[in-house]
Write an enzyme that holds these catalytic residues in place. Structure first.
Site, PDB file in Angstrom:
ATOM      1  N   CYS A 116       0.811  -1.229   0.000  1.00 22.94           N
ATOM      2  CA  CYS A 116       0.000   0.000   0.000  1.00 22.94           C
ATOM      3  C   CYS A 116       0.841   1.275   0.000  1.00 22.94           C
ATOM      4  O   CYS A 116       0.340   2.348  -0.351  1.00 22.94           O
ATOM      5  CB  CYS A 116      -0.957   0.006   1.180  1.00 22.94           C
ATOM      6  N   HIS A 262      -3.753   7.021   1.798  1.00 21.75           N
ATOM      7  CA  HIS A 262      -4.041   5.723   1.197  1.00 21.75           C
ATOM      8  C   HIS A 262      -5.428   5.293   1.662  1.00 21.75           C
ATOM      9  O   HIS A 262      -5.753   5.394   2.836  1.00 21.75           O
ATOM     10  CB  HIS A 262      -2.981   4.716   1.629  1.00 21.75           C
ATOM     11  N   ASN A 292     -10.165  -0.714  -1.238  1.00 16.05           N
ATOM     12  CA  ASN A 292      -8.729  -0.481  -1.069  1.00 16.05           C
ATOM     13  C   ASN A 292      -8.013  -1.071  -2.282  1.00 16.05           C
ATOM     14  O   ASN A 292      -8.005  -2.283  -2.463  1.00 16.05           O
ATOM     15  CB  ASN A 292      -8.281  -1.169   0.236  1.00 16.05           C
TER      16      ASN A 292
HETATM   17  N1  COA Z   1     -18.850  -9.430   7.219  1.00 11.53           N
HETATM   18  C1  COA Z   1     -19.459  -9.735   8.345  1.00 11.53           C
HETATM   19  N2  COA Z   1     -18.799 -10.053   9.474  1.00 11.53           N
HETATM   20  C2  COA Z   1     -17.465 -10.039   9.439  1.00 11.53           C
HETATM   21  C3  COA Z   1     -16.753  -9.722   8.274  1.00 11.53           C
HETATM   22  C4  COA Z   1     -17.503  -9.412   7.125  1.00 11.53           C
HETATM   23  N3  COA Z   1     -16.922  -9.081   5.962  1.00 11.53           N
HETATM   24  N4  COA Z   1     -15.433  -9.795   8.531  1.00 11.53           N
HETATM   25  C5  COA Z   1     -15.306 -10.145   9.816  1.00 11.53           C
HETATM   26  N5  COA Z   1     -16.533 -10.302  10.374  1.00 11.53           N
HETATM   27  C6  COA Z   1     -16.865 -10.681  11.735  1.00 11.53           C
HETATM   28  C7  COA Z   1     -15.776 -11.484  12.401  1.00 11.53           C
HETATM   29  O1  COA Z   1     -15.896 -12.848  12.070  1.00 11.53           O
HETATM   30  C8  COA Z   1     -16.054 -11.230  13.847  1.00 11.53           C
HETATM   31  O2  COA Z   1     -17.108 -12.074  14.271  1.00 11.53           O
HETATM   32  P1  COA Z   1     -17.103 -12.694  15.747  1.00 11.53           P
HETATM   33  O3  COA Z   1     -17.174 -11.528  16.672  1.00 11.53           O
HETATM   34  O4  COA Z   1     -18.337 -13.519  15.746  1.00 11.53           O
HETATM   35  O5  COA Z   1     -15.834 -13.460  15.864  1.00 11.53           O
HETATM   36  C9  COA Z   1     -16.574  -9.808  13.888  1.00 11.53           C
HETATM   37  O6  COA Z   1     -16.988  -9.513  12.547  1.00 11.53           O
HETATM   38  C10 COA Z   1     -15.545  -8.797  14.307  1.00 11.53           C
HETATM   39  O7  COA Z   1     -14.332  -9.076  13.632  1.00 11.53           O
HETATM   40  P2  COA Z   1     -13.095  -8.158  13.739  1.00 11.53           P
HETATM   41  O8  COA Z   1     -12.019  -8.670  12.839  1.00 11.53           O
HETATM   42  O9  COA Z   1     -12.736  -7.934  15.183  1.00 11.53           O
HETATM   43  O10 COA Z   1     -13.740  -6.836  13.148  1.00 11.53           O
HETATM   44  P3  COA Z   1     -13.132  -5.387  13.092  1.00 11.53           P
HETATM   45  O11 COA Z   1     -14.068  -4.464  13.739  1.00 11.53           O
HETATM   46  O12 COA Z   1     -11.689  -5.344  13.505  1.00 11.53           O
HETATM   47  O13 COA Z   1     -13.187  -5.102  11.543  1.00 11.53           O
HETATM   48  C11 COA Z   1     -11.699  -5.011   9.698  1.00 11.53           C
HETATM   49  C12 COA Z   1     -12.447  -5.898  10.652  1.00 11.53           C
HETATM   50  C13 COA Z   1     -10.878  -5.865   8.770  1.00 11.53           C
HETATM   51  C14 COA Z   1     -12.715  -4.181   8.904  1.00 11.53           C
HETATM   52  C15 COA Z   1     -10.807  -4.068  10.524  1.00 11.53           C
HETATM   53  O14 COA Z   1     -10.013  -4.805  11.406  1.00 11.53           O
HETATM   54  C16 COA Z   1      -9.924  -3.212   9.687  1.00 11.53           C
HETATM   55  O15 COA Z   1     -10.401  -2.388   8.926  1.00 11.53           O
HETATM   56  N6  COA Z   1      -8.600  -3.358   9.829  1.00 11.53           N
HETATM   57  C17 COA Z   1      -7.677  -2.633   9.005  1.00 11.53           C
HETATM   58  C18 COA Z   1      -7.621  -3.307   7.688  1.00 11.53           C
HETATM   59  C19 COA Z   1      -6.916  -2.490   6.667  1.00 11.53           C
HETATM   60  O16 COA Z   1      -6.989  -1.294   6.638  1.00 11.53           O
HETATM   61  N7  COA Z   1      -6.208  -3.202   5.808  1.00 11.53           N
HETATM   62  C20 COA Z   1      -5.513  -2.622   4.744  1.00 11.53           C
HETATM   63  C21 COA Z   1      -4.267  -2.029   5.229  1.00 11.53           C
HETATM   64  S1  COA Z   1      -3.433  -1.263   3.953  1.00 11.53           S
END
Ligand code: COA
Length: 335
Positions: A116, A262, A292
């Protein structure tokens, strides 16, 4: 003798026609439009069409637009710096394929793998080559086809809902005008976190041949992400590297005309905006439309910001990135 600087002379982008909405994704996985929008801000993304687009062909289309807008032709380019994590081939890199498509055989190409942060790293490489006098015109591109790298089942949903396909490009040229130029670039990496966001295969980390029937089914050929770890590091590093750029040039956040972060997640951009006390009109986001797009995200956003009149001559523009590696980087530009 006049000091040589570099400046961005033209911008372009290309995204595939195929729009994939959050509702479309519910065909493959257990997710919802509400969950995706709330956690990421994304409403839709673009996926490439096999046989129509390649990583290099999208980059070439973006590059042609950038060159055209700079009033240049491909033959003016002396160096291509190409950022992608999703190349057409394992090797050689997609820079070679785009060079071939633009009929630029013989000129130097550099493929970089900074995920990224790839575009900002690329801009920095262009800036250094120009400032030393080695080249006068450099094409910097970021292009990604990520839709084939993701597990689109419920198991891979935390990754699959985030990423999209597309390409962006910038023509960087030598200038002696100190008032309109790239002021500085700031690059960082921390390999201790390599496995927090990575794609294992195909790679040479396997005991036998790097692609076998076993490795193909071992689950290493889809992107794996520890979303929480990425989020926590991203918010800290984004702030650090933006402030590093401002401080290095004697500016403060209030001096910024536009921040183009980004497009990782709207909540990350929102956090930075809040911490820096920036009004909405000073932060550009288009993740809602494209998801993204990794190395392509900043040049796509920068091009759209420019097209929308959000960047004017003399503006102080900051580009900032964070991503897999981990990598983080910024560029401060006096437009
Ligand atoms: N749809 C529905 N539910 C989802 C899901 C989706 N696409 N992805 C994950 N979940 C669920 C998980 O299974 C989890 O369920 P559980 O509580 O029953 O175990 C719950 O949602 C929470 O998961 P979690 O990973 O803790 O969610 P979060 O609030 O951290 O959000 C991201 C997940 C990926 C959106 C978040 O962590 C994020 O944006 N991180 C940064 C990612 C990023 O920017 N990446 C690129 C970097 S360049």
């Amino acid at each position: 003798m006049n000091t040589v600087y570099s400046s961005i002379k033209g911008l372009g982008f290309y995204v595939p026609d195929t729009i994939v909405t959050n509702d479309d994704l519910t065909q493959y996985m257990d997710t919802s439009d509400a969950w995706i929008q709330e956690r990421t801000g994304i409403k839709q993304r673009r996926f490439f069409t096999y046989g129509k687009e390649t990583n290099a062909s999208m980059a070439a289309a973006a590059s042609r637009q950038a060159l055209d807008r700079a009033g240049l032709v491909p033959k003016d380019v002396e160096l291509i710096v190409y950022a992608t994590l999703s190349p057409d081939y394992y090797f050689p890199g997609s820079a070679f394929l785009m060079q071939r498509e633009l009929e630029l055989e013989g000129i130097a190409v550099i493929d970089i793998r900074q995920q990224c942060s790839g575009f900002v790293y690329g801009l920095s490489i262009a800036d250094q080559f120009i400032k030393t006098g080695m080249y006068k015109t450099v094409l910097v591109v970021g292009s990604e086809i990520q839709s084939t790298l993701m597990d689109k089942t419920t198991e891979g949903r935390n990754v699959a809902v985030i990423f999209g396909d597309g390409a962006g490009a910038a023509v960087v040229q030598a200038t002696t005008d100190p008032e309109h130029r790239i002021l500085s670039t700031h690059l960082h990496a921390d390999g201790r976190y390599a496995e927090e966001l990575y794609l294992k295969d195909p790679g040479s980390s396997r005991p036998d041949h790097f692609i076998t029937a076993d490795t193909a089914t071992a689950g290493g050929s889809s992107v794996v992400m520890n979303g929480n770890a990425v989020f926590k590091h991203a918010v800290v590093r984004f702030m650090e590297v933006i402030n590093e750029g401002l401080t290095a040039n004697g500016y403060q956040a209030t001096d910024l005309s536009l921040l183009v972060p980004h497009q990782a997640n709207i909540r990350i951009s929102g956090y930075i905006q809040q911490q820096m006390n920036l009004p909405d009109e000073k932060v550009f986001n288009n993740i809602q439309k494209y998801g993204n797009t990794t190395a392509a995200s900043i040049p796509i956003a920068l091009t759209e910001a420019y097209e929308q009149g959000r960047i004017q001559s003399g503006d102080l523009v900051c580009l900032a990135a964070f991503g897999s590696g981990f990598t983080w980087a910024s560029a401060l530009i006096k437009w």
